[in-house]
Scaffold this motif. Structure first.
Motif, mmCIF file in Angstrom:
data_model
loop_
_atom_site.group_PDB
_atom_site.id
_atom_site.type_symbol
_atom_site.label_atom_id
_atom_site.label_comp_id
_atom_site.label_asym_id
_atom_site.label_seq_id
_atom_site.Cartn_x
_atom_site.Cartn_y
_atom_site.Cartn_z
ATOM 1 N N MET A 1 -5.507 23.996 28.029
ATOM 2 C CA MET A 1 -6.511 24.814 27.457
ATOM 3 C C MET A 1 -6.878 24.419 25.781
ATOM 4 O O MET A 1 -7.371 25.115 24.918
ATOM 5 N N MET A 2 -5.471 23.917 25.260
ATOM 6 C CA MET A 2 -5.611 23.470 23.934
ATOM 7 C C MET A 2 -5.913 21.895 23.495
ATOM 8 O O MET A 2 -5.999 21.628 22.569
ATOM 9 N N MET A 3 -6.403 21.260 24.497
ATOM 10 C CA MET A 3 -6.923 19.957 24.290
ATOM 11 C C MET A 3 -8.379 19.732 23.724
ATOM 12 O O MET A 3 -9.133 21.024 23.888
ATOM 13 N N TRP B 1 -12.057 10.613 43.850
ATOM 14 C CA TRP B 1 -10.981 10.640 42.836
ATOM 15 C C TRP B 1 -10.875 12.086 42.209
ATOM 16 O O TRP B 1 -9.848 12.663 42.342
ATOM 17 N N ILE B 2 -11.902 12.603 41.891
ATOM 18 C CA ILE B 2 -11.895 13.962 41.095
ATOM 19 C C ILE B 2 -11.501 15.051 41.991
ATOM 20 O O ILE B 2 -10.536 15.724 42.106
ATOM 21 N N GLN B 3 -12.541 15.208 43.008
ATOM 22 C CA GLN B 3 -12.395 16.326 43.977
ATOM 23 C C GLN B 3 -11.640 15.950 44.965
ATOM 24 O O GLN B 3 -10.971 16.893 45.456
ATOM 25 N N ALA B 4 -11.035 15.011 45.341
ATOM 26 C CA ALA B 4 -10.109 14.730 46.196
ATOM 27 C C ALA B 4 -8.783 14.826 45.597
ATOM 28 O O ALA B 4 -7.683 14.732 46.621
ATOM 29 N N GLY B 5 -8.608 15.255 44.385
ATOM 30 C CA GLY B 5 -7.259 15.590 43.804
ATOM 31 C C GLY B 5 -6.254 14.555 42.964
ATOM 32 O O GLY B 5 -5.062 14.793 43.395
ATOM 33 N N HIS B 6 -7.152 13.452 42.860
ATOM 34 C CA HIS B 6 -5.811 12.422 42.061
ATOM 35 C C HIS B 6 -5.397 13.149 40.763
ATOM 36 O O HIS B 6 -6.133 13.835 39.950
ATOM 37 N N PRO B 7 -4.211 13.257 40.489
ATOM 38 C CA PRO B 7 -3.591 13.960 39.426
ATOM 39 C C PRO B 7 -3.738 13.223 38.185
ATOM 40 O O PRO B 7 -2.864 12.806 37.647
ATOM 41 N N CYS C 1 -6.772 17.985 34.085
ATOM 42 C CA CYS C 1 -5.923 18.610 35.184
ATOM 43 C C CYS C 1 -5.702 17.728 36.191
ATOM 44 O O CYS C 1 -6.131 16.380 36.393
ATOM 45 N N ASN C 2 -5.097 18.299 37.264
ATOM 46 C CA ASN C 2 -4.690 17.206 38.390
ATOM 47 C C ASN C 2 -5.201 17.631 39.922
ATOM 48 O O ASN C 2 -5.216 16.602 40.748
ATOM 49 N N ASN C 3 -6.221 18.616 39.821
ATOM 50 C CA ASN C 3 -6.938 19.119 41.138
ATOM 51 C C ASN C 3 -7.862 20.190 40.801
ATOM 52 O O ASN C 3 -7.971 20.648 39.724
ATOM 53 N N GLU C 4 -8.695 20.262 41.781
ATOM 54 C CA GLU C 4 -9.847 21.435 41.706
ATOM 55 C C GLU C 4 -9.315 22.731 41.359
ATOM 56 O O GLU C 4 -9.983 23.591 40.662
ATOM 57 N N LYS C 5 -8.183 23.242 41.873
ATOM 58 C CA LYS C 5 -7.555 24.455 41.714
ATOM 59 C C LYS C 5 -7.137 24.608 40.402
ATOM 60 O O LYS C 5 -7.788 25.701 39.712
ATOM 61 N N GLU C 6 -6.702 23.600 39.652
ATOM 62 C CA GLU C 6 -6.149 23.859 38.209
ATOM 63 C C GLU C 6 -7.524 23.847 37.458
ATOM 64 O O GLU C 6 -7.661 24.660 36.355
ATOM 65 N N ARG C 7 -8.628 22.938 37.632
ATOM 66 C CA ARG C 7 -9.814 22.856 37.083
ATOM 67 C C ARG C 7 -10.210 24.305 37.065
ATOM 68 O O ARG C 7 -10.909 24.955 36.147
ATOM 69 N N SER C 8 -10.330 24.983 38.267
ATOM 70 C CA SER C 8 -10.903 26.452 38.406
ATOM 71 C C SER C 8 -10.010 27.325 37.495
ATOM 72 O O SER C 8 -10.677 28.059 36.791
ATOM 73 N N LEU C 9 -8.559 27.078 37.560
ATOM 74 C CA LEU C 9 -7.940 28.254 36.947
ATOM 75 C C LEU C 9 -8.248 28.114 35.494
ATOM 76 O O LEU C 9 -8.229 29.213 34.500
ATOM 77 N N SER D 1 -15.931 25.673 30.160
ATOM 78 C CA SER D 1 -15.754 25.781 29.005
ATOM 79 C C SER D 1 -15.338 24.315 28.263
ATOM 80 O O SER D 1 -15.367 24.122 27.238
ATOM 81 N N THR D 2 -15.960 23.242 29.132
ATOM 82 C CA THR D 2 -15.889 21.987 28.465
ATOM 83 C C THR D 2 -17.214 21.261 28.987
ATOM 84 O O THR D 2 -17.961 21.704 29.829
ATOM 85 N N HIS D 3 -17.400 19.982 28.224
ATOM 86 C CA HIS D 3 -18.509 19.348 28.592
ATOM 87 C C HIS D 3 -18.351 18.165 29.578
ATOM 88 O O HIS D 3 -17.087 17.633 29.660
#
Length: 543
Positions: free
Chosen positions: A160-162, A363-369, A433-441, A447-449
């Protein structure tokens, strides 16, 4: 009871003034560093800095460090501004030159009062997108402070600081361009063909069974029908995985499924191959360069990935069988194979929109880290255990398809280069992030484009289209013969060899095909193939 291991829930960074990927800047109005970053910046501005880049004129000007960017404004007129997202820095190398006399600090003073007449320093920045920049900085202290600041800022690992959480490009709205449920839409379209992916079954050393998993795979097949399980590990590696709780599907429990092992390197071996290839491309002597290219084994990895994807596609298309692909976790080589197989089989995945959906789905939704795998590129001095260029390998394979079938993909090489750049360092949140759970948290979508929102703007979209494209409804079967797999010069030699002639060739092709004449397209494609001969001819891996 055994089960399957849980799978994870589901810019070009050096630019001239007014590049759309970065905000406008001037040393007098540089972006303010938040409190979290300000203590990491030891020296914010240095005058009379010389920037050198291979094949381009040197630029002298004022260097400024902000929380996310390294900025150089040319002197004396300031008519050229160069930007580098600090997240793009992979390694910082510094060398100090003491050319004069030393004056100790005055009585009661601090070390900052130390003066070295004629001292200077050189900082070499090796970037994740493989470019190399050299900064000549007057003053030993300034050089060391700049190097230290870049190292500290490039190592910030809080998502979140990126920069994507701070970037607000003109003309775009937050939450615009984020794909909604492409998984469900896609599987409705391909219900007649079953290409499945999963992680490994957790049979363990005691060969545990999971009745639910056996029933699930059994219901996919009709009575008397058979399916194929493509395991991206060697038989020995799959056997060894049982000792740590993993394993494979026992034949007795899955009688209708035939297991095929196609070992694909991942993790550290793939990262080392990437490093050796980049080092080989920087080699000046042709004879030695060809030998080092061969020993990097990168082209062997490309061949193995395409071969395995072709196997999956053949089982589906020619055998008419269901296919399950898995390795260990199901988020690396598994995704590589399933994504490539769909690109080979499905013409809708070869359109610009379809390819974006493929990346989201596979790739993204399937959880590639992405955050772990792309934390470092080929030049980092810190060798972690999680980095691996598996997504780059996928992009390379897609480029091989585009070269062998120049009319069949709606998008061109520029899109693949942009995806590589943004996977490693981006102004957008698509690959965070590494997966959908992290992106949700982290509230990434709120918050990003989205990178897709930027690329799909009409004026941007045109840059990524293939002018030779003509819809091809057929399956495209790539050749994996050694002479057919070529080095992706557009990426690996991007900052080493000038691209002027290739750019001119593409401009000419666009002009020629404005009338959408098929014969013109064919002749233009042949003309482009002659623009840059392959320097690796006769040195293919696999011979």
């Amino acid at each position: 009871m055994a089960s399957r291991s849980p799978s994870a829930l589901g810019g070009p960074l050096l630019a001239p003034r007014l590049s759309p990927a970065v905000p406008t800047w001037h040393p007098a109005r540089a972006e303010a560093a938040p409190m979290e970053f300000s203590e990491l910046i030891k020296t914010a501005t240095v005058e009379n800095v010389l920037l050198s880049r291979p094949g381009l004129p040197a630029v002298r000007g004022t260097l400024c460090i902000t929380s996310h960017h390294l900025l150089l404004s040319s002197s004396p007129r300031g008519d050229l501004e160069l930007w580098l997202l600090i997240r793009n820095v992979d390694a910082v190398e510094k060398r100090v030159h003491n050319l004069g006399w030393y004056q100790p600090p005055r009585t009661g003073g601090s070390l900052r009062d130390t003066r070295v007449s004629g001292s200077s320093g050189t900082i070499t920045l090796r970037c994740k997108d493989l470019k190399v920049l050299q900064l000549e900085i007057p003053g030993m202290e300034e050089c060391l402070n700049i190097a230290s600041s870049i190292e500290a800022l490039s190592s910030v690992d809080s998502v979140m600081m990126m920069y994507p959480f701070f970037y607000r490009p003109p003309g775009l709205r937050l939450q615009q361009g984020w794909h909604q449920s492409p998984l469900e839409r896609y599987f409705q379209q391909v219900a007649s063909q079953a290409l499945l992916r999963s992680s490994q079954p957790l049979t363990g050393p005691n060969r545990r069974r999971c009745r639910e998993d056996e029933k699930l795979l059994g219901t996919i097949l009709d009575e008397g029908e058979r399916g194929f399980i493509i395991d991206t590990r060697s038989a020995q590696a799959a056997k060894q995985a049982r000792m740590s709780g993993g394993g494979t599907e026992p034949k007795s429990s899955y009688p209708q499924w035939r297991r095929l092992h196609r070992a694909l390197d991942r993790g550290r071996p793939l990262q080392e191959s990437f490093i050796r290839l980049v080092e080989a491309c920087a080699e000046q002597g042709m004879d030695r360069w060809l030998g080092r290219l061969e020993s990097s084994r990168w082209l062997s990895h490309v061949k193995a990935a395409l071969s395995t994807a072709c196997l999956a596609a053949q089982c589906l298309d020619r055998e008419g069988c269901k296919v399950l692909v898995h390795g260990a976790e199901g988020t690396d080589a598994t995704l590589l194979v399933t994504a490539l197989a769909q690109l080979i089989l499905d013409p809708s995945c070869r359109s610009l929109e379809g390819f974006q959906g493929l990346l989201e789905r596979e790739w993204i939704q399937a959880g590639h880290p992405f955050q772990l795998r792309c934390a470092r590129s080929a030049s980092s001095h810190g060798r972690g255990k999680q980095e691996a260029p598996i997504f780059l390998l996928f992009l390379d394979c897609v480029w091989q398809l585009s070269r062998q079938f120049p009319f069949s993909l709606e998008f061109g090489e520029q899109l693949l280069l942009t995806l590589f750049d943004n996977a490693y360092a981006s102004s957008y949140g698509t690959f965070l992030c590494n997966n959908e759970k992290e992106r949700s948290l982290c509230k990434v979508k709120e918050s990003t484009h989205s990178l897709w929102a930027w690329l799909n703007q009409p004026e941007e979209r045109q840059k990524y289209l293939n002018p030779l494209y003509s819809h091809n409804p057929l399956v495209i079967w790539p050749s994996v013969e050694p002479q057919s797999i070529q080095l992706w010069q557009g990426l690996f030699l991007r900052w080493i060899r000038p691209s002027q002639h290739l750019d001119e060739a593409w401009a000419e092709i666009r002009r020629l095909v404005e009338g959408n004449n098929s014969s013109t397209k064919e002749s233009a494609g042949k003309r482009l193939s002659l623009t840059f001969p392959d320097p690796t001819a006769g040195t293919r891996n696999g011979r």
